[in-house]
Motif scaffolding. Structure first.
Motif, mmCIF file in Angstrom:
data_model
loop_
_atom_site.group_PDB
_atom_site.id
_atom_site.type_symbol
_atom_site.label_atom_id
_atom_site.label_comp_id
_atom_site.label_asym_id
_atom_site.label_seq_id
_atom_site.Cartn_x
_atom_site.Cartn_y
_atom_site.Cartn_z
ATOM 1 N N GLU A 1 0.800 -1.221 -0.010
ATOM 2 C CA GLU A 1 0.061 -0.030 0.016
ATOM 3 C C GLU A 1 0.814 1.171 0.139
ATOM 4 O O GLU A 1 0.762 2.279 -0.661
ATOM 5 N N THR A 2 1.900 1.455 0.766
ATOM 6 C CA THR A 2 2.645 2.392 0.783
ATOM 7 C C THR A 2 3.462 2.994 -0.442
ATOM 8 O O THR A 2 3.451 3.913 -1.082
ATOM 9 N N ALA A 3 4.062 1.832 -1.044
ATOM 10 C CA ALA A 3 4.530 1.894 -2.361
ATOM 11 C C ALA A 3 3.765 2.392 -3.528
ATOM 12 O O ALA A 3 4.085 3.301 -4.330
ATOM 13 N N LYS B 1 3.640 5.965 -5.265
ATOM 14 C CA LYS B 1 3.818 6.222 -6.723
ATOM 15 C C LYS B 1 2.494 6.960 -7.412
ATOM 16 O O LYS B 1 2.932 7.581 -8.335
ATOM 17 N N PHE B 2 1.363 6.511 -7.039
ATOM 18 C CA PHE B 2 0.409 7.264 -7.700
ATOM 19 C C PHE B 2 -0.620 8.392 -6.748
ATOM 20 O O PHE B 2 -1.522 8.830 -7.388
ATOM 21 N N GLY B 3 -0.313 8.414 -5.423
ATOM 22 C CA GLY B 3 -0.851 9.366 -4.885
ATOM 23 C C GLY B 3 -2.216 8.859 -4.500
ATOM 24 O O GLY B 3 -2.324 7.754 -4.226
ATOM 25 N N ASP B 4 -3.327 9.776 -4.793
ATOM 26 C CA ASP B 4 -4.684 9.699 -4.354
ATOM 27 C C ASP B 4 -5.435 9.497 -5.656
ATOM 28 O O ASP B 4 -6.603 9.421 -5.545
ATOM 29 N N ARG B 5 -4.887 9.172 -6.752
ATOM 30 C CA ARG B 5 -5.511 8.909 -7.853
ATOM 31 C C ARG B 5 -6.244 7.537 -7.892
ATOM 32 O O ARG B 5 -6.059 6.585 -7.392
ATOM 33 N N PRO B 6 -7.525 7.276 -8.665
ATOM 34 C CA PRO B 6 -8.009 6.024 -8.746
ATOM 35 C C PRO B 6 -7.443 5.133 -9.366
ATOM 36 O O PRO B 6 -6.481 5.351 -10.244
ATOM 37 N N ALA C 1 -2.812 3.870 -12.798
ATOM 38 C CA ALA C 1 -3.800 4.899 -12.651
ATOM 39 C C ALA C 1 -5.099 4.906 -13.603
ATOM 40 O O ALA C 1 -4.566 4.552 -14.851
ATOM 41 N N LYS C 2 -6.082 4.981 -13.104
ATOM 42 C CA LYS C 2 -7.156 5.149 -14.119
ATOM 43 C C LYS C 2 -7.510 6.285 -15.090
ATOM 44 O O LYS C 2 -6.702 7.430 -14.303
#
Length: 184
Positions: free
Chosen positions: A153-155, A159-164, A182-183
């Motif tokens: 989860e942390t990795a 990498k993607f932040g809060d993006r879906p 990322a979607k």
């Protein structure tokens, strides 16, 4: 003591025969042999019955004989169950091999509408189960998938932040891989 040595030799031979029978059945289940080793199994069962009817005064040898006998009967139940699954066409090794030979293996994608669910773990887990079964592998437990995602989860967040996110299950070089993107 001659009786004890003779019984010990018979038990040793019985264990070797049981191990060889186990190997023969595995070869049959892997389609390396065309016929099941049924006659060998019947000979071993007859020998087992003969030994069980004789009185063995030594407790340790009697215990060893009953443990060999119970192991043999457990194997019989296992072999019969596998044989029944093969006849019904439900044995995983055989169905996976047939799918590979005919080329009907299809890997589900994340865009499959039947696989979309509210919880991304459920969708990912169902994809993993489908891919593992189509490749003839045993699927992981759902708890293992949850622990894996918690560990990563942390990795993923770095990498993607809060993006879906979208999870996709692929098979590469015979290994199941979980890809995250990322979607759009």
């Amino acid at each position: 003591m001659v009786g004890r040595e003779k019984i010990t030799a018979l038990l040793n031979q019985l264990e070797q025969d049981l191990k060889q029978l186990e190997i023969d059945y595995e070869r049959y289940f892997l389609n390396l042999e065309k016929r099941s080793p049924y006659q060998t199994r019947q000979k071993l069962a007859l020998l087992m019955r003969k030994l069980l009817t004789h009185h063995i005064p030594q407790t340790d040898l009697r215990f060893r004989l009953t443990s060999i006998s119970s192991r043999f009967h457990s194997y019989i139940n296992y072999w019969d169950r596998i044989q029944r699954l093969i006849e019904e066409g439900k044995y995983d090794r055989h169905t996976a091999r047939l799918q590979r030979q005919t080329g009907t293996t299809q890997i589900p994608r994340a865009t499959d509408l039947t696989r979309r669910r509210a919880d991304p773990v459920d969708g990912l887990y169902s994809q993993l189960v489908d891919v593992h079964q189509s490749c003839g592998m045993r699927p992981p437990n759902k708890d293992q998938v949850v622990r894996f995602l918690a560990k990563q989860e942390t990795a993923i967040k770095q990498k993607f932040g809060d993006r879906p996110l979208e999870f996709r299950v692929n098979v590469e070089a015979g290994k199941t891989m979980v890809k995250v993107r990322a979607k759009v």
